[in-house]
Write an enzyme that holds these catalytic residues in place. Structure first.
Site, PDB file in Angstrom:
ATOM      1  CG  ASN A 128      -1.715   1.223   1.427  1.00 54.33           C
ATOM      2  OD1 ASN A 128      -1.817   2.035   0.513  1.00 54.33           O
ATOM      3  ND2 ASN A 128      -2.283   1.382   2.615  1.00 54.33           N
ATOM      4  CE  LYS A 183      -0.088   3.293   4.786  1.00 54.03           C
ATOM      5  NZ  LYS A 183      -0.025   3.408   6.223  1.00 54.03           N
ATOM      6  CG  HIS A 190      -5.668   1.925   5.123  1.00 54.00           C
ATOM      7  ND1 HIS A 190      -5.271   2.924   5.983  1.00 54.00           N
ATOM      8  CD2 HIS A 190      -4.653   1.043   5.070  1.00 54.00           C
ATOM      9  CE1 HIS A 190      -4.048   2.642   6.419  1.00 54.00           C
ATOM     10  NE2 HIS A 190      -3.653   1.513   5.873  1.00 54.00           N
ATOM     11  CD  GLU A 221      -2.920   5.619   6.623  1.00 56.71           C
ATOM     12  OE1 GLU A 221      -2.861   5.657   5.381  1.00 56.71           O
ATOM     13  OE2 GLU A 221      -2.032   5.085   7.327  1.00 56.71           O
ATOM     14  CD  GLU A 241      -3.441  -2.577   7.225  1.00 53.40           C
ATOM     15  OE1 GLU A 241      -2.333  -2.854   6.751  1.00 53.40           O
ATOM     16  OE2 GLU A 241      -4.055  -1.540   6.961  1.00 53.40           O
ATOM     17  N   GLY A 286       2.455   2.210  10.739  1.00 51.45           N
ATOM     18  CA  GLY A 286       3.413   3.310  10.570  1.00 51.45           C
ATOM     19  C   GLY A 286       4.132   3.694  11.852  1.00 51.45           C
ATOM     20  CB  SER A 309       5.174  -1.831  11.993  1.00 51.04           C
ATOM     21  OG  SER A 309       4.769  -0.496  12.270  1.00 51.04           O
TER      22      SER A 309
HETATM   23  P1  PGA Z   1       2.852   0.249   7.643  1.00 46.56           P
HETATM   24  O1  PGA Z   1       1.386   0.462   7.006  1.00 46.56           O
HETATM   25  O2  PGA Z   1       3.367  -1.055   7.063  1.00 46.56           O
HETATM   26  O3  PGA Z   1       3.644   1.433   7.173  1.00 46.56           O
HETATM   27  O4  PGA Z   1       2.694   0.182   9.102  1.00 46.56           O
HETATM   28  C1  PGA Z   1       0.516  -0.604   6.809  1.00 46.56           C
HETATM   29  C2  PGA Z   1      -0.752  -0.122   6.189  1.00 46.56           C
HETATM   30  O5  PGA Z   1      -1.187   0.980   6.550  1.00 46.56           O
HETATM   31  O6  PGA Z   1      -1.332  -0.808   5.326  1.00 46.56           O
END
Ligand code: PGA
Length: 237
Positions: free
Chosen positions: A5, A7, A91, A93, A161, A167, A207
């Site tokens: 992803n 983003k 997601h 976000e 997640e 992140g 992560s």
């Molecule tokens: P990350 O993000 O691997 O940077 O923690 C995962 C995601 O948001 O899909």
């Protein structure tokens, strides 16, 4: 399945160079593992044109509405017209920054599934929800909303997640992730079907990197990953 992803990251040069330097050099058997990459919608066609090697290209989101007077949106019909076969929905976000409700996510999931797409439907709890013992309730609430819209789960992949792990560098331990994945599988058996519990892939995200992927994938109910930050690096290998 392993999904990347991106983003809201990357530019045109990256959308050309990353496929050439990383995606096209991945060695995997497409009969055994699906590799999916989700660039921004602006870079989709560039990534598509530069990616070979059986890597699927995905959208990170889709519109709740169809074609028409919906400024700033892109419809599922447009996504299909581009030859895109996979999408993320829900997601964290999107849920937290753009106020998507459980129902919005569920309707988007249904629109994509009905159009023949494979959906990586994201669920997961906030830190305070985990700390107050509400992880299962939150995941089940998000799953129930999707269940209300979707009968056919054969093209739904669940991406668990935990929001506190996204992140942050704070990856869930393999035991914590496994415990939650097992609960999600139990929910599938009780609320969709035994077949769905056996076949729906449950990905872990938050992560994930080359440093922790091996111990996570060794867990019985972890069927792959949705990777954010590390999917923009050669470590996506
Ligand atoms: P990350 O993000 O691997 O940077 O923690 C995962 C995601 O948001 O899909």
């Amino acid at each position: 399945m392993v999904g990347g992803n991106w983003k809201c990251n990357g530019n045109l040069a990256f959308a050309k160079s990353f496929p050439a330097e990383v995606l096209n050099t991945l060695k995997f058997d497409p009969k055994k593992v699906d590799v999916v990459v989700a660039p921004t919608a602006l870079h989709l066609s560039t990534v598509q044109a530069n990616t070979k090697n059986n890597v699927h290209v995905a959208t990170q989101n889709l519109s709740l509405t169809g074609d028409g007077a919906y400024t700033g949106e892109f419809s599922v019909g447009m996504i299909r017209d581009m030859g895109v076969t996979h999408t993320l929905t829900g997601h964290s976000e999107r849920r937290t920054l753009y106020h998507e409700t459980d129902k919005d996510v569920a309707i988007k999931t249904k629109l994509a599934v009905d159009s023949g797409m494979t959906v990586l439907a994201c669920i997961g709890e906030l830190l305070e929800e985990r700390e107050s013992g509400k992880t299962k309730d939150v995941n089940n609430r998000q799953l129930n909303a999707i269940r209300e819209q979707c009968d056919d789960w054969s093209n739904i992949v669940i991406a668990y997640e935990p929001v506190w792990a996204i992140g942050t560098g704070k990856v869930a331990t393999p035991q914590v992730a496994q415990e939650t994945h097992a609960e999600i599988r139990e929910w599938l058996a009780a609320n969709v079907s035994k077949e769905a519990a056996a076949t729906v892939r449950i990905l872990y995200g938050g992560s994930v990197s080359d440093a922790n992927a091996a111990e996570l994938i060794a867990m019985e109910d972890i069927d792959g990953f949705l990777v954010g930050g590390a999917s923009l690096k050669p470590a996506f290998h």
